[in-house]
Motif scaffolding. Structure first.
Motif: not given
Lengths: 426, 426
Positions: A81-83, A85-91, A99-106
């Motif tokens: 999701g973009t809630g 999750a996005k903040d934690f990626i940036i943080m 960072v490794v992510t599976a987050n397509k939305a972000v």
């Protein structure tokens, strides 16, 4: 060998799959890849998940604690999701963590922000699991296929809708029956909109187009249509004509710019994508040197998605182990316009429910003639004596002319209900 | 940006394709990949090839001159074969040059020697084009899929035989008609043995098995059977039973060790490999996390092979440009036994040409019973009143029992000609 330490955010389906891989294959990774990967922190809304997965010893209450842990080299974001999750990626990136992510939305909506943060802090952002689950597609586009100018990327990249269309085509289920079955089997969410309205596929094709064409494409630039209006009748007519209906995500690089859309499409039976059924995904890539290639596999699920995440972790871990600093960030160096859907030229299947009486076809044909749409074939199908369906296949025509003709057809006295328009792909 | 300088050995089909890519995409590679790749030397038996390709200015008479050129960073070997090509690869590595090659024969038979030379001199050896032409398969096995324990790799990796089998199956051509057509179209050599006897596929599966299972497999360890005995009759019977016949290269990692073979196989129509027709190749990989994946594309030809070579050059060039020293050499860390074909258990299609008279089936059935071979189905097919074919599908049986039963069957009075045995794959 220095250990590479992982902090994991999210212990759901994919997170659980990853924990399993990291445990079972730890020694293989040491031996085969030369990396000693250790999970040193994880967080989830439910402590029970950590207990069930046998990682309670490294469980912490908050994602911030994982990110702030000075031991952690790589933060793996599997919340989705973009809630938050996005903040934690940036943080995490700002804290100097890879960072490794599976987050397509972000990645499909906030890619620039994420890449900028990674670049500013000299760390890598990897997202192989964001598209196609375990199917290696982002890796090949960024490595093996770099010798090519990629001209098109076309995929069945949503397993839910492919399952539904397969069931509707093979067994005659209607849309709502197929949806209920998919929900019962756990392939579709209670709120299925992201899948059936095409948004999930739109996010993924935005990412694929960005990588393939070296030009940022965001999800909101993707013309998106779902499968909610597709009927078993259309699937049957398609079959009789040698086609199958798939929800395709399509990106093309033409002289005019980038065309990018998601919509149901009629695919010829002999096309490699036509035989991709059920929950399977496939991505078909054309490059100027390599010609046609296709990548096939399970597009979702614990194992496949975790496989892609693990592959990314190992790539970053190799660099850390070799003490090699390679920034793997944004590859969007170019800037091309997005071609509006109205300006695209395609062939069309148009099913027009009409009154079954003399002169109807002439009336419809006149409308197509007015819009300069050339007809390849037209047949009358089924009906009850009072109404029938005209099934028209056009030659190449401009989308805006097709839309104009539909408005005119809707204005006639002979039309019974809204025509069904499905684009043909070759 | 420091330029990365290429020395090219061989200006044939693939070499010509590579020159074209390096010219046309030079500026794209600078912009998209951050590498400035320059062809500074090339050699070929025919100077005319260099003239035709517009690279006469960097042509030199001998391969040694290319290798000895102190400017050259990467030697690209596109001569092929195991003769001088192998010597030049070793010579280049010993001169401290990185090497990119498309040479399956050298890698499948002399991999250890090549990797040792690379390791001793701290340089990279890349060979993505050795298997599957332009299909990215070695890259994914070495990167995106590293999170998996790969359990099997199975492929249609010889385009010539796949073209011939497709023509035999779809249009009823017999073996020699199909071969002549393939030769006429340039898909088969005048001496077709490497293709039709399975040696080309054997070299490729040896390479794939080595990478997938982290264990060196050489070409001579591959049990190899070609397609010369396959008849249109078998293809027709296969079709009626819902199978298609493909020349498969198969490698499996089991508890007993590594199974690796090339032979014609009956593949169920619904298997992803079944619809791979004509000159196309596909490689089907199963991993413990990712499940089934498949990679599809053109397995040969100027553009596809050059695409793979260019991808490898760019990988090495990135490292040289970033001044990163990463040795990418042998990944064979493990040692497993090769399981003899006699010890494998499979299902079998056995077509037995027999006299058409009472008691024949009982006689054959007794032989199978003696060898503990359980029969799944048997039907009598065709015939002229005097002779007929018994088509037997077995349950899982041991290869050596099957071979034993065939010897016994050949000893009976009722046999008309040698039985046809084709293994089933699921």
């Amino acid at each position: 060998m220095r250990p590479v330490k992982i902090g994991l955010l999210g212990l759901g389906t994919v997170g659980g799959g990853l924990v399993k891989i990291l445990k079972e294959h730890h020694d293989d990774f040491v031996k085969h890849q030369g990396v000693d990967i250790q999970l040193v922190a994880c967080s989830s809304r439910k402590r029970q998940s950590a207990i069930d997965l046998g990682v309670e010893d490294v469980f912490v209450e908050t994602c911030e604690e994982v990110i702030d842990n000075p031991e952690v080299d790589i933060v793996v974001e599997l919340i989705g999701g973009t809630g938050v999750a996005k903040d934690f990626i940036i943080m995490a990136l700002e804290a100097g963590k890879h960072v490794v992510t599976a987050n397509k939305a972000v990645m499909a909506s906030f890619g620039k922000e994420v890449f900028d943060a990674a670049e500013n802090h000299g760390v890598s952002i990897m997202f192989g699991a964001a598209v196609g689950g375990g199917i290696p597609i982002i890796g090949p586009l960024k490595h093996s296929l770099t010798g090519n100018r990629i001209t098109s990327v076309m995929g069945i990249i949503n397993g839910t809708t492919n399952y539904m269309l397969t069931r509707m085509g093979e067994d005659g289920l209607d849309y709502s029956e197929a949806l209920h079955e998919a929900q019962r089997k756990g392939f579709a969410e209670a709120n299925p909109s992201a899948d059936v309205d095409g948004f999930d596929a739109a996010a993924k094709i935005a990412i694929l187009a960005s990588i393939a064409f070296h030009c940022r494409v965001t999800m909101d630039q993707v013309h998106t249509e779902g499968i909610t209006k597709v009927t078993p009748m259309d699937l049957q007519f398609a079959d009789e004509m040698g086609y199958t209906v798939k929800l395709l995500a399509i990106a093309r690089h033409s002289d005019e710019g980038i065309e990018v859309c998601v919509h149901p499409a009629m695919v010829p039976m002999e096309h490699p994508l036509a035989s991709v059924n059920g929950v399977y995904n496939a991505i078909y890539v054309v490059g100027d040197a390599v010609g046609e290639t296709m990548f096939f596999g399970q597009g979702a699920g614990s194992g496949p998605a975790a496989s892609a995440v693990a592959g990314d972790i190992i790539e970053v871990a190799k660099q850390l182990t070799d003490d090699v600093k390679v920034f793997r960030g944004c590859t969007c160096t170019d800037d091309y316009p997005i071609v509006p859907i109205d300006d695209l030229t395609m062939q069309y299947y148009i099913r027009i429910p009409v009154l079954d009486r003399p002169g109807v076809f002439a009336e419809i044909a006149n409308i197509f003639a007015k819009w300069q749409i050339s007809i390849k074939s037209v047949v009358q199908r089924g009906g009850d004596g009072r109404t029938t369906d005209l099934v028209v296949i056009t030659h190449e025509a401009l989308e805006k002319d097709i839309q104009g003709s539909i408005v005119d057809i809707m204005d006639t006295e002979v039309i019974v209900s809204e025509p069904q328009v499905i684009r043909l792909v070759d």
